[in-house]
Design an enzyme around this catalytic site. Structure first.
Site, PDB file in Angstrom:
ATOM      1  N   HIS A 622      -4.784   4.446 -30.660  1.00 37.57           N
ATOM      2  CA  HIS A 622      -5.234   5.532 -29.773  1.00 37.57           C
ATOM      3  C   HIS A 622      -6.711   5.809 -30.038  1.00 37.57           C
ATOM      4  CE1 HIS A 622      -4.031   8.889 -27.120  1.00 37.57           C
ATOM      5  NE2 HIS A 622      -4.974   9.577 -27.739  1.00 37.57           N
ATOM      6  N   ASP A 624      -9.884   8.136 -28.775  1.00 38.16           N
ATOM      7  CA  ASP A 624     -10.349   9.290 -27.993  1.00 38.16           C
ATOM      8  C   ASP A 624     -11.812   9.107 -27.640  1.00 38.16           C
ATOM      9  OD1 ASP A 624      -8.055  11.262 -27.977  1.00 38.16           O
ATOM     10  OD2 ASP A 624      -8.216  10.894 -30.137  1.00 38.16           O
ATOM     11  N   HIS A 662      -8.153   7.467 -24.395  1.00 42.99           N
ATOM     12  CA  HIS A 662      -7.974   8.842 -23.910  1.00 42.99           C
ATOM     13  C   HIS A 662      -9.348   9.390 -23.520  1.00 42.99           C
ATOM     14  CE1 HIS A 662      -6.482  13.217 -24.770  1.00 42.99           C
ATOM     15  NE2 HIS A 662      -6.675  12.968 -23.498  1.00 42.99           N
ATOM     16  N   GLY A 742     -10.364  17.678 -28.974  1.00 38.41           N
ATOM     17  CA  GLY A 742     -11.736  17.723 -29.444  1.00 38.41           C
ATOM     18  C   GLY A 742     -11.921  17.482 -30.928  1.00 38.41           C
ATOM     19  N   PHE A 743     -10.948  17.847 -31.759  1.00 33.27           N
ATOM     20  CA  PHE A 743     -11.130  17.637 -33.188  1.00 33.27           C
ATOM     21  C   PHE A 743      -9.772  17.555 -33.867  1.00 33.27           C
ATOM     22  CE2 PHE A 743     -11.139  22.126 -32.265  1.00 33.27           C
ATOM     23  CZ  PHE A 743     -10.358  22.707 -33.242  1.00 33.27           C
ATOM     24  N   ASP A 775       0.563  14.008 -28.859  1.00 32.60           N
ATOM     25  CA  ASP A 775      -0.750  13.762 -29.451  1.00 32.60           C
ATOM     26  C   ASP A 775      -1.208  15.017 -30.188  1.00 32.60           C
ATOM     27  OD1 ASP A 775      -3.301  13.030 -30.064  1.00 32.60           O
ATOM     28  OD2 ASP A 775      -3.939  12.613 -28.008  1.00 32.60           O
ATOM     29  N   GLY A 776      -1.319  14.912 -31.524  1.00 30.49           N
ATOM     30  CA  GLY A 776      -1.881  16.002 -32.310  1.00 30.49           C
ATOM     31  C   GLY A 776      -0.855  16.722 -33.165  1.00 30.49           C
ATOM     32  N   GLY A 777      -1.248  17.035 -34.401  1.00 30.85           N
ATOM     33  CA  GLY A 777      -0.386  17.804 -35.288  1.00 30.85           C
ATOM     34  C   GLY A 777       0.813  17.053 -35.814  1.00 30.85           C
ATOM     35  N   GLY A 797      -3.167  11.134 -36.682  1.00 31.74           N
ATOM     36  CA  GLY A 797      -4.502  10.833 -37.187  1.00 31.74           C
ATOM     37  C   GLY A 797      -4.649  11.208 -38.635  1.00 31.74           C
TER      38      GLY A 797
END
Length: 817
Positions: A622, A624, A662, A742-743, A775-777, A797
Site C-alpha cells: 500500500h 499513500d 492511494h 495524512g499521518f 486502512d489505519g490503526g 503500517g
C-alpha cells in the site's frame, strides 16, 4: 321583359343569394375534448395533450429540465418548487402547440389533467405546506442503513416472540415474502433518515409525502396520497386504505397502515404526518385552484385526476390492467409485471400489492439484473479495444445464422446476481459448453437466449405465485416496451423461448398515455379504465412464437438451463468467498491479506524497507500519495510516480504483487496515466475529493488504463454514500479509513467496524464483487475485530515497520490473530 322572364330572374337571384350565404359561412366547428398527461421524471417534467376519445397525440410533448443537486456523494435532491414551476412551463407549451390553422376554427375543450411522477421522491412540508428542505429523490441512497435496520428490527422482534416474521409484520410480505431486502428508495427508510439525522426538520414537518402528492396539492389545494404509491412502496394495504375513504362510519384513520412496524421502529408519529386521504389512480382529486388556473392558463373547472408512479402508470399506458396480463419493460435490466386476482406472495417475487396499480387489482413484480447491460457487455467484449464498436445489427445478423441452442453453448445471464425467481446475490454468469468451434456469433446468441430463458423463469414464477389462491389462467400474451423491441431477432427469441405472443403498441410512451387514459376516465369521457384502454391504445404488431422453434427451446430450457442454474450454485458461492482470486489464495495462504503501508516505513532506507517486503513474500503493498494540497499541510507530502516505478522494479521477479496506490491529492485525474505507466495495479481515490459524476468518470479512466479501481472513505463519511458508485461496477475495492488520512500512528476508530459490517451485508445482498480494505490503526488487537466484521485486506503500517521484534515477526503476529 315578360312576366315569365321576370319570375325566372327573381328565382335566380334568390338561389344565388342562398348559395353565396353558404359559400361565405363555415361548417359547424368541431369541439375536441382534450386531456393533458404530465410525466415528472428524474431529469425533467413533460406534458402532452391527447384526444380524450381516441388517445391521439395533439400537438407536441414538451419537456422542461430541472436541476438535481448532490450535496454529498450518494445523495440526490431536487427542489419541489422547481417541479411545479417547470410543470407550468411544460403544460403551457404543450397547450400552445395544439394544431390550429387560419382555415380551421377547431376548438379544444380541455377537460382534465393527470400527473405521474418518480416514486419515492420524499418531501417534508411545513404547516403552510411549503418545503422544509429539498426532496430526497428516489435514487438518493443515504437511507440504506435505515432500510437494513427495518429488516433487522423486524427479524429480532419476530425471533423474540418465537414467531414467523410475516405473522409479526405481515406488511413485509411484499418484500420477497418477508425475506427482504427493503430498498433504500422507499418512503419509510427515508422518513427514518430524516428523523434520525434532521430531527428539527422531522419535528416541524406537518406533512411527509411524495412528489406526486406535492404536485397535486399545488394544483388543487388538497393533500391526498396515490393508492398505487402507498400500496407498492409505503407498506400499506391498498384495499384497506381505499376502503377507509368510502366508509363514513370508520373512524380508524390508520386503517391499512403498518402501525405495528412503525411502533417497533420508533416511527409511530409518522402516521400523523402522512396525507390523511388516499385516492386510487383515476379518481378525481378536485379542480384547479384559482392560482393554478392562472399559472397554467387553463379553465378553473379543469379536473385534476389522481395518477401515480411513472412505471406503474406506464402499465396502464401499455394496457396491462386485468388479471393475467403481463408486461415486460426492457432496458439495461428487465422488469416483469403481472396483474393478479389476489395478493399472493412468494420468495423471489415482489408483491403482490393490494390495490395497485388500480383500486380493484393487485400486481406482482419480477426482475432480471443483467439483460440489456449484458448484451452491451458482450458487444464491447467482442469488439476489442478502441472506440469503434461492432453494430448490434451485425451481431444480430451473425447470431440469426446460428441454430437454436447455439450449437450446445448455454449461458446463465446472472452476471450481476439473480433477482427473481431465485433471489441469490452471489449468483454469477457463465458460459457452459464452450468449444473451439464456437464463434462470437455463438456467444452473442447464447446470451440473447439466456436472457429469454431467465424471462420465462420469471414469468412462470409470477404465475405460479398468482395461482396459489386463484384459478387465474396463464398469460399467453405479453406487452413489451423498451430497448429489446429494437432487435427483431431478440424480440422473436423472447416469443420463441417463453412460448408467448409479444405485443408492441403504436404509442410506446406508456407513462404519458397512461396519464391520458386516467384523465379521460376521471373526466367521464370513458366509463372505465377498461373502456379507455380499448379506445385509446392501438397495437402496432404482434410477434408470435414459431411452433417448431418453440418446441426446441422448451426442451433446452428444461433439460439444460433449469439444470445448469442449481448445478453451479455452490461453485458460484465458493467463488464469492474468493472475490477475485486473492481473498484466500495469498502467498501466505491466509484467509485475509495484510498489506504493509510504506507511509510508516523508514524513508531514509526505503530500498531496505521494500526489500523486507520482498523477503517476507507479501502479496500486496500500500502506497499513500499525498500532495500537500488536498490535505493542506506541508507534512502531507509523500511519494510520486517515480517512487511507484522504483518499487515495481524492485519487485520485478514478483509480477503478481498487487501495488495499491492511494491518492489523497488535488485533481486526482492528473495522476492516472502516470501511475499506469509506473506499474500501479490499482488506484484508490478519495471519495470526498470528487462529485459523484466526477468519481464515475475518473473510475472509467482508471479502468480504461488497465488498472483496477478502488475508492476510500473518511471516518465521518457514511458507507451508504458510496453505494451508487459501487453499483456502476467500476470499483472493485472499498478502502474504509479507520483513521484520519495524512499521518501514521493514530488510534483505531471503531466506527469502521460498523461500516465493514454494513458493506459486507450490502455486497452479499447485491451480489457485487468487491473487496473490503481497512486502512489505519491495525494492530494485533484490532485486526481480529475487522476481519470478523468482514474485511478482506488489512493495511498496517506502524504495527509492522516499527515492531520491536522486526518486520517478519510483526507479520506473523498479525496473521496468527
Amino acid at each position: 321583359m315578360s312576366a315569365q322572364n321576370a319570375l325566372a330572374l327573381l328565382i335566380c337571384l334568390i338561389v344565388g343569394s342562398i348559395n353565396l350565404c353558404f359559400a361565405n359561412s363555415s361548417p359547424p366547428s368541431p369541439n375536441i375534448d382534450v386531456v393533458i398527461g404530465v410525466d415528472g421524471g428524474t431529469e425533467s417534467i413533460r406534458a402532452c395533450c391527447f384526444n380524450a376519445q381516441s388517445g391521439q397525440i395533439l400537438g407536441q410533448s414538451h419537456a422542461v429540465p430541472y436541476v438535481t443537486s448532490h450535496p454529498h456523494p450518494g445523495w440526490a435532491e431536487q427542489s419541489p418548487t422547481d417541479w411545479y414551476d417547470n410543470m407550468v412551463a411544460a403544460v403551457r407549451r404543450a397547450v400552445d402547440s395544439l394544431p390550429s390553422s387560419s382555415s380551421s376554427t377547431t376548438s379544444y375543450n380541455i377537460r382534465a389533467i393527470c400527473c405521474d411522477t418518480t416514486c419515492c421522491s420524499v418531501v417534508a412540508l411545513a404547516h403552510d405546506h411549503t418545503p422544509l428542505r429539498p426532496c430526497l429523490l428516489w435514487m438518493d441512497a443515504r437511507s440504506a442503513t435505515q432500510a437494513k435496520q427495518i429488516m433487522d428490527v423486524a427479524n429480532e422482534i419476530a425471533s423474540s416472540l418465537d414467531t414467523d416474521i410475516l405473522k409479526a409484520f405481515p406488511e413485509l410480505r411484499v418484500n420477497c415474502n418477508g425475506e427482504g431486502p427493503i430498498s433504500a428508495e422507499w418512503l419509510l427508510p427515508k422518513a427514518m433518515w430524516i428523523k434520525q439525522h434532521e430531527p428539527d426538520v422531522y419535528e416541524n414537518a406537518e406533512i411527509i409525502c411524495e412528489y406526486q402528492d406535492y404536485l397535486n396539492y399545488r394544483l388543487t389545494g388538497k393533500m391526498v396520497a396515490s393508492g398505487c404509491n402507498v400500496a407498492a412502496r409505503w407498506h400499506h394495504d391498498g384495499w384497506d386504505v381505499l376502503e377507509k375513504n368510502h366508509d363514513s362510519d370508520d373512524n380508524d384513520h390508520n386503517k391499512g397502515r403498518p402501525m405495528k412496524l412503525y411502533e417497533a421502529l420508533g416511527m409511530k408519529d409518522l402516521a400523523a404526518k402522512l396525507p390523511k386521504k388516499t385516492l386510487a389512480m383515476g379518481d378525481v382529486i378536485g379542480t384547479l385552484t384559482e392560482q393554478a388556473a392562472i399559472d397554467l392558463n387553463l379553465p378553473k373547472e379543469t379536473l385534476v385526476v389522481q395518477g401515480g408512479p411513472d412505471a406503474f402508470v406506464g402499465m396502464i399506458g401499455l394496457g396491462t390492467i386485468r388479471p393475467g396480463q403481463l408486461c415486460l419493460i426492457t432496458g439495461s435490466s428487465h422488469l416483469h409485471c403481472l396483474i393478479t386476482k389476489q395478493p399472493t406472495s412468494a420468495p423471489g417475487t415482489w408483491g403482490a400489492y393490494r390495490g395497485a396499480p388500480l383500486a380493484d387489482t393487485c400486481f406482482a413484480e419480477g426482475g432480471q439484473s443483467s439483460t440489456g447491460s449484458l448484451v452491451r457487455w458482450v458487444r464491447d467484449l467482442v469488439s476489442g479495444p478502441g472506440d469503434e464498436k461492432i453494430s448490434y445489427k451485425v451481431l444480430d445478423d451473425e447470431a440469426a445464422a446460428i441454430p437454436p441452442g447455439s450449437d450446445g453453448l448455454v449461458a446463465l445471464e446472472t452476471w450481476q446476481g439473480s433477482r427473481t425467481p431465485h433471489t441469490d446475490p452471489l449468483a454469477r454468469g457463465s458460459f457452459a459448453g464452450l468449444t473451439l468451434a464456437h464463434s462470437r456469433a455463438h456467444m452473442f446468441r447464447s446470451i440473447l437466449e439466456a436472457v429469454c430463458y431467465g424471462t420465462r423463469a420469471c414469468f412462470d414464477a409470477l404465475e405460479t405465485a398468482a395461482s396459489q389462491r386463484s384459478d387465474m389462467p396463464n398469460a399467453h400474451e405479453v406487452v413489451i416496451a423498451g430497448g429489446a423491441t429494437r432487435s427483431p431477432l431478440w424480440l422473436q427469441l423472447h416469443a420463441d423461448v417463453t412460448g408467448r405472443s409479444f405485443l408492441i403498441n403504436e404509442n410506446t410512451d406508456g407513462p404519458l398515455l397512461g396519464c391520458a387514459i386516467l384523465a379521460s376516465v376521471g373526466a367521464g369521457i370513458h366509463a372505465s379504465v377498461d373502456d379507455a384502454v380499448e379506445n385509446m391504445i392501438r397495437r402496432e404488431r404482434k410477434i408470435e412464437p414459431r411452433e417448431d422453434v418453440r418446441k426446441v427451446y422448451d426442451r433446452l430450457y428444461k433439460e439444460l438451463y433449469l439444470k445448469l442454474r442449481p448445478g453451479v450454485k455452490e461453485v458460484f458461492h465458493a467463488i464469492s468467498e474468493v472475490r477475485g482470486g486473492d481473498a484466500s489464495e495469498g502467498r501466505d495462504n491466509q484467509p485475509y491479506i495484510i498489506s504493509p503501508s510504506l507511509l510508516a516505513a523508514d524513508w531514509s532506507d526505503m530500498k531496505g524497507e521494500v526489500q523486507k517486503c520482498i523477503d517476507a513474500g507479501v502479496s500486496h503493498l500500500h502506497v499513500d500519495v499525498f500532495d500537500g494540497v488536498y490535505l493542506d499541510s506541508p507534512y502531507a507530502l509523500t511519494f510520486g510516480p517515480q517512487m511507484v516505478s522504483a518499487i515495481r522494479k524492485r519487485f520485478v521477479e514478483h509480477p503478481e504483487l498487487v501495488l495499491d496506490i492511494h491518492l489523497c491529492v488535488d485533481r486526482p485525474a492528473r495522476y492516472a496515466a502516470a501511475m499506469a505507466e509506473s506499474g500501479a495495479s490499482r488506484v484508490i481515490f478519495m471519495f470526498e475529493a470528487l462529485r459523484l459524476d466526477e468519481a464515475v468518470e475518473f473510475a472509467q479512466t482508471i479502468t480504461s488504463l488497465g488498472m483496477s479501481c478502488g475508492v476510500s472513505i473518511n471516518p465521518d463519511t457514511s458507507i451508504s454514500d458510496i453505494y451508487p458508485l459501487l453499483e456502476t461496477g467500476l470499483v472493485d475495492l472499498v478502502d474504509i479509513l479507520a483513521v484520519e488520512p495524512g499521518f501514521g500512528g493514530q488510534e483505531f476508530n471503531p466506527v469502521s467496524e460498523h461500516k465493514i459490517k454494513d458493506l459486507q451485508g450490502w455486497r452479499q445482498e447485491r451480489g457485487i464483487d468487491l473487496q473490503i480494505l481497512v486502512d489505519g490503526g491495525i494492530n494485533s488487537k484490532t485486526i481480529k475485530r475487522v476481519v470478523q466484521a468482514g474485511a478482506d485486506i488489512c493495511v498496517a503500517g506502524t504495527a509492522i515497520f516499527r515492531h520491536k521484534d522486526g518486520f517478519s515477526a510483526a507479520l506473523k503476529e498479525l496473521h496468527d490473530q
